[in-house]
Each structure stands twice: as structure tokens, then as C-alpha cells.
Design a protein around this motif. Sequence first.
Motif, short mmCIF file in Angstrom:
data_model
loop_
_atom_site.label_atom_id
_atom_site.label_comp_id
_atom_site.label_asym_id
_atom_site.label_seq_id
_atom_site.Cartn_x
_atom_site.Cartn_y
_atom_site.Cartn_z
N THR A 242 0.72 -1.11 0.01
CA THR A 242 0.05 0.14 -0.09
C THR A 242 0.99 1.25 -0.09
OG1 THR A 242 -1.92 1.19 1.02
CG2 THR A 242 -0.21 0.22 2.54
N SER A 243 0.21 2.36 -0.38
CA SER A 243 1.09 3.69 -0.59
C SER A 243 0.18 4.74 -0.34
CB SER A 243 1.53 3.83 -1.87
OG SER A 243 2.49 2.89 -2.41
N ARG A 263 -5.42 11.38 -6.03
CA ARG A 263 -6.73 10.84 -5.73
C ARG A 263 -7.76 10.52 -6.44
NH1 ARG A 263 -11.36 11.35 -3.00
NH2 ARG A 263 -11.54 13.47 -3.57
N LEU A 264 -7.87 11.26 -7.18
CA LEU A 264 -9.16 11.24 -8.13
C LEU A 264 -8.72 10.14 -9.22
CD1 LEU A 264 -10.23 14.70 -8.47
CD2 LEU A 264 -11.33 12.93 -7.46
N ALA A 265 -7.64 10.11 -9.69
CA ALA A 265 -6.99 9.12 -10.67
C ALA A 265 -7.14 7.70 -9.99
CB ALA A 265 -5.69 9.49 -11.06
N GLN A 266 -6.65 7.71 -8.86
CA GLN A 266 -6.76 6.36 -8.07
C GLN A 266 -8.21 5.94 -7.91
OE1 GLN A 266 -7.74 4.86 -5.09
NE2 GLN A 266 -6.00 3.08 -5.05
N ASP A 349 -3.81 1.14 -3.39
CA ASP A 349 -4.55 -0.01 -2.82
C ASP A 349 -4.56 -1.10 -3.31
OD1 ASP A 349 -5.68 1.61 -0.70
OD2 ASP A 349 -7.30 2.25 -2.25
N ILE A 350 -4.79 -2.43 -2.87
CA ILE A 350 -4.85 -3.69 -3.35
C ILE A 350 -6.27 -3.76 -3.62
CG2 ILE A 350 -4.83 -6.26 -3.29
CD1 ILE A 350 -2.00 -4.72 -3.56
N VAL A 351 -6.82 -4.41 -4.92
CA VAL A 351 -8.25 -4.49 -5.20
C VAL A 351 -8.26 -5.97 -5.63
CG1 VAL A 351 -10.07 -3.57 -6.74
CG2 VAL A 351 -8.20 -1.90 -5.84
N THR A 352 -9.46 -6.32 -5.27
CA THR A 352 -9.68 -7.72 -5.88
C THR A 352 -11.22 -7.55 -6.71
OG1 THR A 352 -10.36 -10.00 -5.47
CG2 THR A 352 -11.34 -8.36 -3.91
N ASN A 363 -8.17 0.21 3.28
CA ASN A 363 -9.00 0.84 3.47
C ASN A 363 -8.95 2.13 4.44
OD1 ASN A 363 -11.55 -0.33 2.04
ND2 ASN A 363 -10.44 -2.25 3.34
N THR A 364 -7.63 2.66 4.38
CA THR A 364 -7.31 3.85 5.16
C THR A 364 -7.61 5.00 4.41
OG1 THR A 364 -4.87 3.91 4.43
CG2 THR A 364 -5.44 2.69 6.37
N ASP A 365 -7.38 6.09 4.93
CA ASP A 365 -7.99 7.55 4.27
C ASP A 365 -6.94 7.84 3.15
OD1 ASP A 365 -9.09 9.99 3.81
OD2 ASP A 365 -8.24 11.03 5.66
N ARG A 366 -7.66 8.42 1.91
CA ARG A 366 -6.74 8.49 0.89
C ARG A 366 -6.47 10.09 0.76
NH1 ARG A 366 -10.45 4.99 0.12
NH2 ARG A 366 -9.62 2.86 0.26
N HIS A 367 -7.02 10.73 1.63
CA HIS A 367 -6.99 12.23 1.53
C HIS A 367 -5.59 12.69 2.07
CE1 HIS A 367 -11.38 12.14 1.16
NE2 HIS A 367 -11.28 13.13 0.38
#
Length: 372
Positions: A242-243, A263-266, A349-352, A363-367
Motif C-alpha cells: 500500500t502507498s 486521489r481522483l485518478a486512483q 490500494d490492493i483491489v480484488t 481502506n485507510t483514508d486517501r486524503h
Amino acid sequence: MSAVPFTRDDYAARMARVVADGHAAGVDGVLVTPGPDLVWLTGYQPTAITERLTMLFLTTDREPTLLVPTLERPDAERADGTAATTVVDWLDGADPYAAASGLLRPDGRYAISDSAWAMHLLGLQTALPRTAYDSVTARLPMLRAVKDANELARLEAAGAAADATYEQILDVRFSGRTETDVAADLADLLRQHGHEQVDFTVVGSGPNGANPHHEAGDRTIEVGDCVVLDFGGLMDGYGSDTSRTVCVGEPTDQIREVHEVVRLAQQAGVDAVRPGVACQDVDRAARQVIADAGYGERFIHRTGHGIGVTTHEPPYMIEGEELPLVPGMCFSVEPGVYLPGSFGVRIEDIVTVTEDGGRRLNNTDRHLRVVA
């Protein structure tokens, strides 16, 4: 709660699937040498990868067979998945390629592990000059890509442990300390939360953040620095990665702007995830947001990579990768913007892939968060 162990039947099913997939891909079998594929298929990881030939033969004309050096046979037979194979050995001083050649068709075509030693491939070609070989990735690019429920549970637990690490690192002092100090804190926290192996702890402060794979160094972090944090490893044999990007003290308007673009791109990349979509479409969705904001040339890597028993593996979210997403695939979505000499921002984030979309395992805050 401890991970549920994989059973003999789990490993047998994986081997049967690989044989079937190999046949469908036009090869007579798959040859697996020590590395992540062998661990995934048998649970066996030699104590040392040496010049002695170890190879799993998954072919259409015989039961799974594991060829090992005689001195390593006891260890091999203790692995959970090798009970689903026939174990044969070769003695030091004998020709291992002669032993291997008896398990192959003299004119067969085989997929072989990407990490196989050249000396072993050349040895097989010398023993059986009419055989042909392709890399596993070329023939079976999705070999380990689709995870079962047990694998998904391990990846989810690893992701939660990485999230807990991030939440705690926010309370650590950054200013006045070196990147290596913070990297050591990240590694300690990952281990405290259950990781048996820490693979990387990127801490890129200020201008160092503009290098996506910056190794934490002796630079002292200063107030006003933007800091890229990218960390992960293995927990119960499965990876986390995670980053997040934080700012030491009040961020500048430019840092806020770039962080919001990323953030919006992610978010766009994650929103693009659903069954049947090509891997490249996830990359396109994230990349378009960054390009529209005027930073397209500063997004210099693929949007994502698969994760499982290693932290980097197929599938890859990159232009030109047309393989469709399938439920059970797990991969990162990690766009970034890098401004040389100034700072960088990355959010990952890792996504499945689920039956109707995608689900984050981080699921940590991305802001943008401010640290001391």
C-alpha cells in the motif's frame, strides 16, 4: 485468527488446473523450478536454491512428479503439497538431465518457469534436442492470478495489517528524523501486525519522492516535505502493498493540487474494475485523469501489478495488456505524479475483482494527511 492451512487436495487441484491450462495453451506440460510457482503448487521451498536441479513436472501423460536431489528428498516430502506428487530423486554425481529426460517427450513442447536457471534449461535442451520451451508467463500469464477464498482471506488480512501500520505511522514524528528512521518504524510495525517478511519500506521525502522506487536514505525529513510511503511484505505467505503520501506540516497549494489529482485518478482506476474489462482499461482510466490535469508526462509507471505469494506478479494494469479481469484477481491500483527536484505523490490500494465490480483490500483514508 490464524490462516486456514492449504490441504493436499488444494495443491492437487492447482496442479490439475495447470496441466489443463497448459494443454489449452498448446504445451505438453509445465516445468516448475524453485520459486513462487513451486511454493504455490506444492508448498515446497528448498532451503537454498542451488545449482542442483529441482523440478516439478506437470504433463499431460503422467501424474505430477517432483524431481529433487537425493539429499533434499526428506525436506521435499515434508511439504504439504508434495503428497499429491510422485517424488523421485537423483544422486550427486549422476546426470540430473538424464533423469529429467525420462519424464519428458523427446519432441515435446513445454512451458518452464521464468526463473529457471539457464544451465538447467540448456541441460534439458542438450539431453533432448528436439524439445522446445516457452516461458510460463508467455504461455500461462494468469497462472496464479485468480485467487480462491483461502487466498483472498490471507490477502485481506495482510492488507488490514498494512492499514494498521499506516494508521500508527501517522503518530510517529517525521520532521528532524531520517528516511531510514521512518522506514525502520514501518518495518517494525508490519512485523508487530503479523508480517513474517518485510519486502520494502519506501520513504521518499521532498525531492526523493519524485523517484518511485527511492530507497530510504539518510536525508533528514524537513517541515514542508511531501513524503511518499510505500510498504509491504508477506503475511501467512501472501503479500501486502500500500502507498499513501503525507505532508510534514502545512502543505503548499501545489502539493494539495497534485495530491487531489492522484486521489481522483486512483478512484477512477478502482471504479473501472469489473469482470470482463481489459487490464489496460484500469490503466487508461487512472491515466486519463492525470493527463487531463496536465501531469500526463509525470505519471511514469504502470497503474498496477498483481499480488499473491509475491508482491509483484501478473496481471499488470498497463496499456497493451488486453487480458480480461476475472473474479478473484487481485492487483494494485497505484497512480502517481512525480515532479523531479520537488516532490512526488502516489496512492495505492490492493483491489480484488468481484462478480460485479471491485473491492479494496486497503481502506485507510486517501486524503492528504498532515504529520509532525
